[in-house]
Motif scaffolding. Structure first.
Motif, short mmCIF file in Angstrom:
data_model
loop_
_atom_site.label_atom_id
_atom_site.label_comp_id
_atom_site.label_asym_id
_atom_site.label_seq_id
_atom_site.Cartn_x
_atom_site.Cartn_y
_atom_site.Cartn_z
N HIS A 316 -2.92 5.64 6.50
CA HIS A 316 -4.04 5.51 5.56
C HIS A 316 -3.80 4.48 4.46
N SER A 317 -2.85 3.58 4.65
CA SER A 317 -2.62 2.53 3.65
C SER A 317 -3.27 1.23 4.14
N GLU A 318 -3.33 0.25 3.27
CA GLU A 318 -3.95 -1.03 3.63
C GLU A 318 -3.18 -1.74 4.74
N HIS A 319 -1.89 -1.42 4.89
CA HIS A 319 -1.08 -2.11 5.90
C HIS A 319 -1.50 -1.74 7.32
N VAL A 320 -2.13 -0.60 7.49
CA VAL A 320 -2.63 -0.20 8.81
C VAL A 320 -3.89 -0.98 9.16
N TYR A 321 -4.73 -1.24 8.17
CA TYR A 321 -6.06 -1.80 8.44
C TYR A 321 -6.20 -3.28 8.09
N SER A 322 -5.19 -3.87 7.42
CA SER A 322 -5.30 -5.25 6.97
C SER A 322 -4.10 -6.07 7.44
N HIS A 323 -4.29 -7.39 7.46
CA HIS A 323 -3.23 -8.31 7.87
C HIS A 323 -2.34 -8.62 6.67
N THR A 324 -1.48 -7.67 6.30
CA THR A 324 -0.57 -7.88 5.17
C THR A 324 0.78 -8.39 5.68
N VAL A 325 1.47 -9.10 4.82
CA VAL A 325 2.79 -9.62 5.19
C VAL A 325 3.74 -8.47 5.50
N LEU A 326 3.73 -7.46 4.64
CA LEU A 326 4.62 -6.32 4.86
C LEU A 326 4.26 -5.59 6.15
N GLY A 327 2.97 -5.40 6.39
CA GLY A 327 2.54 -4.70 7.60
C GLY A 327 2.99 -5.41 8.86
N TRP A 328 2.77 -6.71 8.91
CA TRP A 328 3.15 -7.46 10.12
C TRP A 328 4.67 -7.57 10.26
N THR A 329 5.37 -7.69 9.12
CA THR A 329 6.83 -7.76 9.19
C THR A 329 7.41 -6.48 9.78
N VAL A 330 6.94 -5.34 9.27
CA VAL A 330 7.43 -4.06 9.77
C VAL A 330 7.03 -3.87 11.22
N TRP A 331 5.80 -4.26 11.56
CA TRP A 331 5.33 -4.10 12.95
C TRP A 331 6.21 -4.88 13.92
N ILE A 332 6.47 -6.14 13.60
CA ILE A 332 7.29 -6.98 14.48
C ILE A 332 8.71 -6.41 14.59
N MET A 333 9.26 -5.95 13.46
CA MET A 333 10.60 -5.36 13.48
C MET A 333 10.63 -4.10 14.35
N LEU A 334 9.60 -3.28 14.28
CA LEU A 334 9.56 -2.06 15.10
C LEU A 334 9.46 -2.40 16.58
N CYS A 335 8.63 -3.37 16.93
CA CYS A 335 8.52 -3.78 18.34
C CYS A 335 9.84 -4.33 18.84
N PHE A 336 10.49 -5.15 18.01
CA PHE A 336 11.79 -5.70 18.41
C PHE A 336 12.83 -4.60 18.54
N ALA A 337 12.85 -3.68 17.57
CA ALA A 337 13.84 -2.59 17.61
C ALA A 337 13.63 -1.71 18.83
N GLY A 338 12.37 -1.38 19.14
CA GLY A 338 12.10 -0.56 20.32
C GLY A 338 12.57 -1.22 21.59
N THR A 339 12.27 -2.52 21.73
CA THR A 339 12.70 -3.25 22.92
C THR A 339 14.22 -3.36 22.99
N ALA A 340 14.83 -3.65 21.85
CA ALA A 340 16.29 -3.83 21.81
C ALA A 340 17.02 -2.53 22.16
N VAL A 341 16.57 -1.42 21.60
CA VAL A 341 17.21 -0.14 21.89
C VAL A 341 17.07 0.19 23.37
N ALA A 342 15.88 -0.01 23.92
CA ALA A 342 15.66 0.27 25.34
C ALA A 342 16.54 -0.62 26.22
N ALA A 343 16.64 -1.89 25.87
CA ALA A 343 17.46 -2.81 26.67
C ALA A 343 18.94 -2.44 26.59
N VAL A 344 19.41 -2.10 25.41
CA VAL A 344 20.83 -1.70 25.25
C VAL A 344 21.11 -0.43 26.05
#
Length: 437
Positions: A316-344
């Motif tokens: 329910h924060s603006e980062h869910v509904y808007s293109h914020t720097v923090l929102g996209w940074t966290v999103w990309i980090m989560l996608c990378f972390a998920g892929t990296a953990v699965a690959a390892v």
């Protein structure tokens, strides 16, 4: 304490005296997490039920298709066919209970949210962890399938570790779009190619039957928590059951036909994945077609895991509904972390395939079957008359209790078998080494 109004789908409940659920204000779940507002830069509710069906088919069907033929060699054609059809019907029934619960509680985004409503904060954390863990393991499983496909196509020409990393890079890119409508066209392609791969495999098996093969006449399909994550962005959540019907009917029929045809022509020597049992040329053709599905499914699993954590952080924060720097940074980090953990996990854990079985038994058995019984009992109790409402519905109550017991049995039996297979693999020396080609 906030509370639900006594209505469902916008209409009053039949029982005007039904108790009202006391919601937990501190959960932050007072409204739909993907509330529609034209002022939002990112719109989530954009998928039709048809595209939801395709996404679920693309995500779920491939793993079952690859492993089920070898199950026929263990239990036989007739028992396996009965089990496939029964579990398909059972999965459709539990999907109905899941959809009803979701529509009664539009603020539910994950199984963790559902667990909080029914059992409190401990259940929320446990079920949320299981959801993310299962999605990560699903990513790892698809990365292994992609590696097997690439190894087959290249005649084992490259170290399998590097192939997992290459597959992981593609998986990461696929997972990056914030909304599933960006992946809808890939879901259509993915569902088409895995279906085509199945038909090519059946043709290959039929054209090259194993001489002197032996068959056993007598001696699972899966609809788990990803349903919630995929159906949340639907334009009309009320259409979720249509997507469930489409998935379960397609998966059950396809599983049954594919498993029986492959097993009938290959016999008890059929391997898992089943495509390894085909002649080399046919195996390459089938793996080449299916590769797109493996890669897409891995990205979809990663996307699911990332979104579950992302919404938990920024609900329910603006980062869910808007293109914020923090929102996209966290999103990309989560996608990378998920892929990296699965690959390892896929590269470094020699018993990873066995751990997938253990994880599926511990969590998917409940997500697919057991929890659905609790959903029904909870809503009947809180929305339709308490214990009196439950007593007035003996058939529904019996089915709900049996559903819970079935989930418990599948969880216990599946975990026992998976652990036993892991121990036997170590005893037989079939467990490989970490970071080994």
């Amino acid at each position: 304490m906030a509370s639900h109004s006594g209505s469902k789908y916008g209409q009053p409940y039949a029982d005007d005296n039904a108790p009202i659920i006391a919601e937990k204000q501190d959960s932050g779940m007072s409204k739909d997490v993907f509330v529609e507002d034209k002022a939002h830069q990112i719109q989530y509710k954009t998928l039709s039920w048809q595209f939801v069906s395709l996404l679920m088919i693309a995500e779920i069907v491939s793993n079952g298709m690859l492993s089920l033929p070898s199950a026929l060699a263990v239990v036989g054609i007739v028992p396996a066919l009965i089990l496939i059809v029964f579990l398909g019907i059972f999965g459709l029934y539990t999907a109905k209970l899941l959809v009803d619960f979701k529509l009664n509680h539009l603020d539910v985004h994950t199984m963790g949210d559902a667990g909080y409503i029914m059992f409190g904060p401990v259940a929320r954390e446990l079920l949320a962890f299981g959801t993310v863990a299962f999605a990560i393991f699903g990513t790892g499983s698809e990365l292994l399938s992609s590696q097997q496909a690439l190894s087959t196509l290249s005649n084992q020409g490259m170290c399998s570790m590097y192939l997992v990393i290459i597959s992981g890079a593609v998986c990461f890119l696929i997972s990056l779009p914030r909304t599933l409508d960006r992946l809808a066209w890939m879901g259509l392609l993915s569902a088409a190619v895995i279906t085509l791969a199945g038909f090519v495999a059946m043709i290959g098996a039929g054209a090259n039957p194993v001489p002197g093969r032996s068959l056993t006449v007598a001696a699972s399909s899966n609809f788990y928590d990803a349903f919630l994550a995929v159906t949340n962005p639907m334009q009309r959540p009320q259409d979720a059951m249509k997507a469930a019907w489409c998935l379960q009917v397609f998966a059950t029929v396809f599983y049954a036909v594919f498993s029986i045809v492959i097993y009938a022509y290959i016999g008890n020597t059929v391997q898992s994945p089943a495509l390894f049992s085909l002649p080399p040329a046919w195996a390459k053709a089938t793996f080449g077609i299916a590769l797109a599905n493996f890669l897409f499914s891995s990205g979809l699993y990663t996307h699911t895991a990332a979104k579950l954590v992302f919404v938990r952080i920024f609900r329910h924060s603006e980062h869910v509904y808007s293109h914020t720097v923090l929102g996209w940074t966290v999103w990309i980090m989560l996608c990378f972390a998920g892929t990296a953990v699965a690959a390892v996990l896929a590269i470094a854990v020699p018993i990873f395939s066995y751990l997938i079985g253990i994880t599926a038994s511990l969590f998917a058995a409940w997500y697919t079957y057991g929890l659905a019984g609790f959903f029904w009992l909870h809503d009947v109790y809180h929305l339709k008359g308490g214990m009196d409402g439950i007593r007035r519905r003996p058939i529904g109550t019996t089915l709900a209790v049996l559903t819970i017991l079935s989930g418990a049995f599948i969880c216990a039996a599946g975990t026992y078998v998976s652990v036993k297979l892991t121990v036997e693999a170590y005893a037989n020396g079939t467990v490989g080494r970490p970071f080994f080609c």
